[in-house]
Design a protein around this motif. Structure first.
Motif, PDB file in Angstrom:
ATOM      1  N   THR A 186      -0.481   2.620  13.826  1.00  0.00           N
ATOM      2  CA  THR A 186      -1.823   2.738  13.251  1.00  0.00           C
ATOM      3  C   THR A 186      -1.985   4.133  12.651  1.00  0.00           C
ATOM      4  OG1 THR A 186      -3.122   3.726  15.066  1.00  0.00           O
ATOM      5  CG2 THR A 186      -2.583   1.374  15.253  1.00  0.00           C
ATOM      6  N   PRO A 187      -2.986   4.330  11.786  1.00  0.00           N
ATOM      7  CA  PRO A 187      -3.218   5.668  11.248  1.00  0.00           C
ATOM      8  C   PRO A 187      -3.555   6.699  12.327  1.00  0.00           C
ATOM      9  CG  PRO A 187      -4.297   4.038   9.878  1.00  0.00           C
ATOM     10  CD  PRO A 187      -3.811   3.306  11.106  1.00  0.00           C
ATOM     11  N   ALA A 188      -4.047   6.238  13.479  1.00  0.00           N
ATOM     12  CA  ALA A 188      -4.377   7.161  14.568  1.00  0.00           C
ATOM     13  C   ALA A 188      -3.170   7.482  15.442  1.00  0.00           C
ATOM     14  CB  ALA A 188      -5.492   6.574  15.432  1.00  0.00           C
TER      15      ALA A 188
ATOM     16  N   ILE B 150       0.857  -1.185   0.000  1.00  0.00           N
ATOM     17  CA  ILE B 150       0.000   0.000   0.000  1.00  0.00           C
ATOM     18  C   ILE B 150       0.893   1.236   0.000  1.00  0.00           C
ATOM     19  CG2 ILE B 150      -1.880   1.224   1.154  1.00  0.00           C
ATOM     20  CD1 ILE B 150      -2.650  -1.571   0.198  1.00  0.00           C
ATOM     21  N   PRO B 151       0.782   2.115  -0.984  1.00  0.00           N
ATOM     22  CA  PRO B 151       1.644   3.294  -1.016  1.00  0.00           C
ATOM     23  C   PRO B 151       1.394   4.224   0.171  1.00  0.00           C
ATOM     24  CG  PRO B 151       0.611   2.924  -3.155  1.00  0.00           C
ATOM     25  CD  PRO B 151      -0.080   2.024  -2.170  1.00  0.00           C
ATOM     26  N   GLY B 152       2.441   4.932   0.581  1.00  0.00           N
ATOM     27  CA  GLY B 152       2.306   5.930   1.636  1.00  0.00           C
ATOM     28  C   GLY B 152       3.485   5.905   2.583  1.00  0.00           C
ATOM     29  N   GLU B 153       3.938   7.085   2.996  1.00  0.00           N
ATOM     30  CA  GLU B 153       5.074   7.178   3.905  1.00  0.00           C
ATOM     31  C   GLU B 153       4.679   6.882   5.343  1.00  0.00           C
ATOM     32  OE1 GLU B 153       7.134  10.855   3.544  1.00  0.00           O
ATOM     33  OE2 GLU B 153       7.591  10.601   1.405  1.00  0.00           O
ATOM     34  N   THR B 154       3.440   7.142   5.707  1.00  0.00           N
ATOM     35  CA  THR B 154       2.951   6.885   7.055  1.00  0.00           C
ATOM     36  C   THR B 154       1.734   5.975   6.978  1.00  0.00           C
ATOM     37  OG1 THR B 154       1.371   8.737   7.127  1.00  0.00           O
ATOM     38  CG2 THR B 154       3.687   9.213   7.718  1.00  0.00           C
ATOM     39  N   MET B 155       1.336   5.432   8.121  1.00  0.00           N
ATOM     40  CA  MET B 155       0.152   4.579   8.140  1.00  0.00           C
ATOM     41  C   MET B 155      -1.098   5.387   7.787  1.00  0.00           C
ATOM     42  SD  MET B 155       0.141   1.338   8.474  1.00  0.00           S
ATOM     43  CE  MET B 155       1.738   1.230   9.261  1.00  0.00           C
ATOM     44  N   LEU B 156      -1.139   6.655   8.186  1.00  0.00           N
ATOM     45  CA  LEU B 156      -2.259   7.520   7.812  1.00  0.00           C
ATOM     46  C   LEU B 156      -2.303   7.710   6.298  1.00  0.00           C
ATOM     47  CD1 LEU B 156      -4.608   9.308   8.796  1.00  0.00           C
ATOM     48  CD2 LEU B 156      -2.969  11.199   8.982  1.00  0.00           C
TER      49      LEU B 156
ATOM     50  N   ILE C 152      -2.353  -6.310   8.034  1.00  0.00           N
ATOM     51  CA  ILE C 152      -1.048  -6.197   8.677  1.00  0.00           C
ATOM     52  C   ILE C 152      -0.032  -5.730   7.641  1.00  0.00           C
ATOM     53  CG2 ILE C 152       0.778  -7.405   9.926  1.00  0.00           C
ATOM     54  CD1 ILE C 152      -1.806  -7.161  11.487  1.00  0.00           C
ATOM     55  N   VAL C 153       0.694  -4.661   7.966  1.00  0.00           N
ATOM     56  CA  VAL C 153       1.727  -4.129   7.078  1.00  0.00           C
ATOM     57  C   VAL C 153       2.979  -3.845   7.896  1.00  0.00           C
ATOM     58  CG1 VAL C 153       0.042  -3.121   5.497  1.00  0.00           C
ATOM     59  CG2 VAL C 153       0.948  -1.741   7.359  1.00  0.00           C
ATOM     60  N   ALA C 154       4.077  -3.659   7.208  1.00  0.00           N
ATOM     61  CA  ALA C 154       5.310  -3.275   7.895  1.00  0.00           C
ATOM     62  C   ALA C 154       5.128  -1.896   8.518  1.00  0.00           C
ATOM     63  CB  ALA C 154       6.475  -3.264   6.906  1.00  0.00           C
ATOM     64  N   PRO C 155       5.644  -1.674   9.720  1.00  0.00           N
ATOM     65  CA  PRO C 155       5.479  -0.362  10.357  1.00  0.00           C
ATOM     66  C   PRO C 155       6.237   0.711   9.591  1.00  0.00           C
ATOM     67  CG  PRO C 155       7.024  -1.715  11.597  1.00  0.00           C
ATOM     68  CD  PRO C 155       6.444  -2.602  10.541  1.00  0.00           C
ATOM     69  N   THR C 156       5.747   1.934   9.689  1.00  0.00           N
ATOM     70  CA  THR C 156       6.409   3.067   9.052  1.00  0.00           C
ATOM     71  C   THR C 156       7.231   3.868  10.061  1.00  0.00           C
ATOM     72  OG1 THR C 156       4.504   4.546   9.404  1.00  0.00           O
ATOM     73  CG2 THR C 156       4.546   3.253   7.360  1.00  0.00           C
ATOM     74  N   ARG C 157       7.271   3.405  11.293  1.00  0.00           N
ATOM     75  CA  ARG C 157       8.041   4.077  12.331  1.00  0.00           C
ATOM     76  C   ARG C 157       8.926   3.048  13.029  1.00  0.00           C
ATOM     77  NH1 ARG C 157       3.785   6.949  16.047  1.00  0.00           N
ATOM     78  NH2 ARG C 157       5.515   6.978  17.516  1.00  0.00           N
TER      79      ARG C 157
ATOM     80  N   ASP D 124       9.785   2.633  16.108  1.00  0.00           N
ATOM     81  CA  ASP D 124       9.470   2.159  17.454  1.00  0.00           C
ATOM     82  C   ASP D 124       8.272   1.218  17.479  1.00  0.00           C
ATOM     83  OD1 ASP D 124       7.658   4.120  16.750  1.00  0.00           O
ATOM     84  OD2 ASP D 124       7.712   5.177  18.675  1.00  0.00           O
ATOM     85  N   ALA D 125       7.849   0.689  16.316  1.00  0.00           N
ATOM     86  CA  ALA D 125       6.692  -0.206  16.249  1.00  0.00           C
ATOM     87  C   ALA D 125       7.102  -1.593  15.777  1.00  0.00           C
ATOM     88  CB  ALA D 125       5.624   0.363  15.321  1.00  0.00           C
ATOM     89  N   ASP D 126       6.388  -2.607  16.271  1.00  0.00           N
ATOM     90  CA  ASP D 126       6.624  -3.994  15.863  1.00  0.00           C
ATOM     91  C   ASP D 126       5.885  -4.356  14.586  1.00  0.00           C
ATOM     92  OD1 ASP D 126       8.168  -4.896  18.263  1.00  0.00           O
ATOM     93  OD2 ASP D 126       6.312  -4.345  19.292  1.00  0.00           O
ATOM     94  N   ALA D 127       4.758  -3.733  14.356  1.00  0.00           N
ATOM     95  CA  ALA D 127       3.939  -4.012  13.174  1.00  0.00           C
ATOM     96  C   ALA D 127       2.997  -2.845  12.968  1.00  0.00           C
ATOM     97  CB  ALA D 127       3.152  -5.318  13.342  1.00  0.00           C
ATOM     98  N   GLY D 128       2.445  -2.756  11.760  1.00  0.00           N
ATOM     99  CA  GLY D 128       1.413  -1.773  11.478  1.00  0.00           C
ATOM    100  C   GLY D 128       0.131  -2.466  11.082  1.00  0.00           C
ATOM    101  N   PHE D 129      -1.007  -1.804  11.325  1.00  0.00           N
ATOM    102  CA  PHE D 129      -2.260  -2.383  10.847  1.00  0.00           C
ATOM    103  C   PHE D 129      -3.268  -1.297  10.533  1.00  0.00           C
ATOM    104  CE2 PHE D 129      -4.016  -1.889  15.084  1.00  0.00           C
ATOM    105  CZ  PHE D 129      -5.398  -1.952  14.934  1.00  0.00           C
TER     106      PHE D 129
END
Length: 347
Positions: free
Chosen positions: A121-123, A29-35, A67-72, A74-79
């Motif tokens: 997360t996006p939040a 999924i394109p994007g530099e951040t989860m948001l 579930i996606v790779a984190p963009t930061r 300090d995170a274990d995973a992104g969702f």
């Protein structure tokens, strides 16, 4: 959007609410951040969301967590939460499902008696602490994003007369309505009537109330209406209504966080206090105020949500290029008369 041959999902529920977890096979999924990634799904290409949340691969009473790779760092995973109407920035019950799936599948190493999992997360960053034993998650506590009241006792015109609503952010925006204002008890036999009332109120609120998160671009709508009722033992009975017209089976973590913010704003609750949130079917979350902060110049509470999820199965979704229903469909017999609002062509 092109998928791999198959998508791998763990089937998970949190207090009865289905929050399946898409563990592998999804496209980038394109994007530099989860948001950014969430906004891409919502505004550019929602084909993956439709594929996993509509029939014939899904049904109305479920979410799918990507579930996606984190963009930061300090995170274990992104969702990202995928639902029938759109991708959403956060959900407490879905977050509990994600933590449970990551640990019980071995994607994130489990350490007993407690494992900390940090989720992008996006939040914002969610810090979860899972109580673990024998390879199982016995409970998950989420330190949610700062939650705040936007409007208290705001009056709107409705078919039930002029009623008061609170509007608060708990990871997404909620309108919180005392159930007695529409003459319904929060009980299983009223689930259909509550769902229809909530969706009707959501449409009315879209015309009468404007929200815009001070720091999260694209978080600018009241996502859900949550009915509430204070019970004799001090618990709050909750019923969150979701498009196109169903009720949350869980006590709703982000909705309970939003309700906590209204209690905090009214000085009915202080840092260190907690409440039980109880769902329409009797499931419970412990909701605690663990601190306070500021968001965009307004006072906010830091909520902690504790509940439990259960992995009950596994599913593999295959994508056939000649499948005539690859874009998914939904019918009003089970999705309700509002289903057409979900099926407008994506951009």
């Amino acid at each position: 959007m092109h998928f791999k041959k198959s998508l791998d999902l763990l089937l998970v529920h949190c207090q009865g609410e289905l929050g399946h977890v898409l563990m592998g096979g999804a496209p980038e999924i394109p994007g530099e951040t989860m948001l950014d990634k969430m906004n891409h799904i919502n505004t550019v290409d929602d084909s993956l969301r439709r594929f996993v949340t509509f029939e014939p691969r899904a049904h109305v009473a479920q979410s799918v967590n990507l579930i996606v790779a984190p963009t930061r760092d300090d995170a274990d995973a992104g969702f990202i939460v995928l639902q029938a109407d759109r991708a959403h920035p956060m959900s407490g019950s879905n977050c509990i499902c994600v933590v449970t799936a990551l640990l019980e599948s071995g994607r994130v190493a489990m350490r007993e008696p407690e494992t900390m999992v940090r989720l992008d997360t996006p939040a914002g960053l969610i810090v979860a602490r899972a109580r673990c034993k024998g390879g199982r998650c016995l409970s998950v506590s989420l330190d949610n994003v700062p939650s705040f009241a936007e409007l208290l006792d705001h009056q709107i015109e409705t078919p039930w007369g002029r009623i008061k609503v609170d509007v608060a952010f708990g990871g997404v925006y909620y309108a919180l309505v005392d159930a007695d204002r529409i003459g319904l008890a929060i009980a299983p036999e009223n689930a259909r009537a509550l769902a229809e009332a909530g969706i009707a109120l959501k449409r009315l609120l879209a015309d009468q109330v404007t929200v815009r998160h001070p720091t999260l671009i694209g978080v600018d709508e009241i996502a859900y209406v949550m009915f509430r009722h204070r019970e004799p033992d001090g618990a709050v009975r909750t019923c969150t209504t979701l498009p196109p017209g169903r009720v949350d089976r869980s006590p709703c973590g982000t909705g309970s966080s939003a309700n906590l913010a209204t209690l905090f704003a009214r000085n009915e609750l202080s840092v260190g206090d907690g409440r039980i949130s109880r769902s329409i079917i009797g499931g419970e979350f412990l909701v605690e105020a663990i601190g306070e902060t500021q968001v965009g110049g307004r006072g906010a509470v830091l909520p902690r949500i504790t509940g439990r999820g259960y992995v009950y199965g596994r599913s593999e979704l295959r994508c056939a290029l000649d499948d005539p229903f690859g874009a998914g469909f939904a019918l009003s017999d089970t999705w309700g008369p509002q289903v057409d609002l979900l099926l407008s062509p994506g951009v």
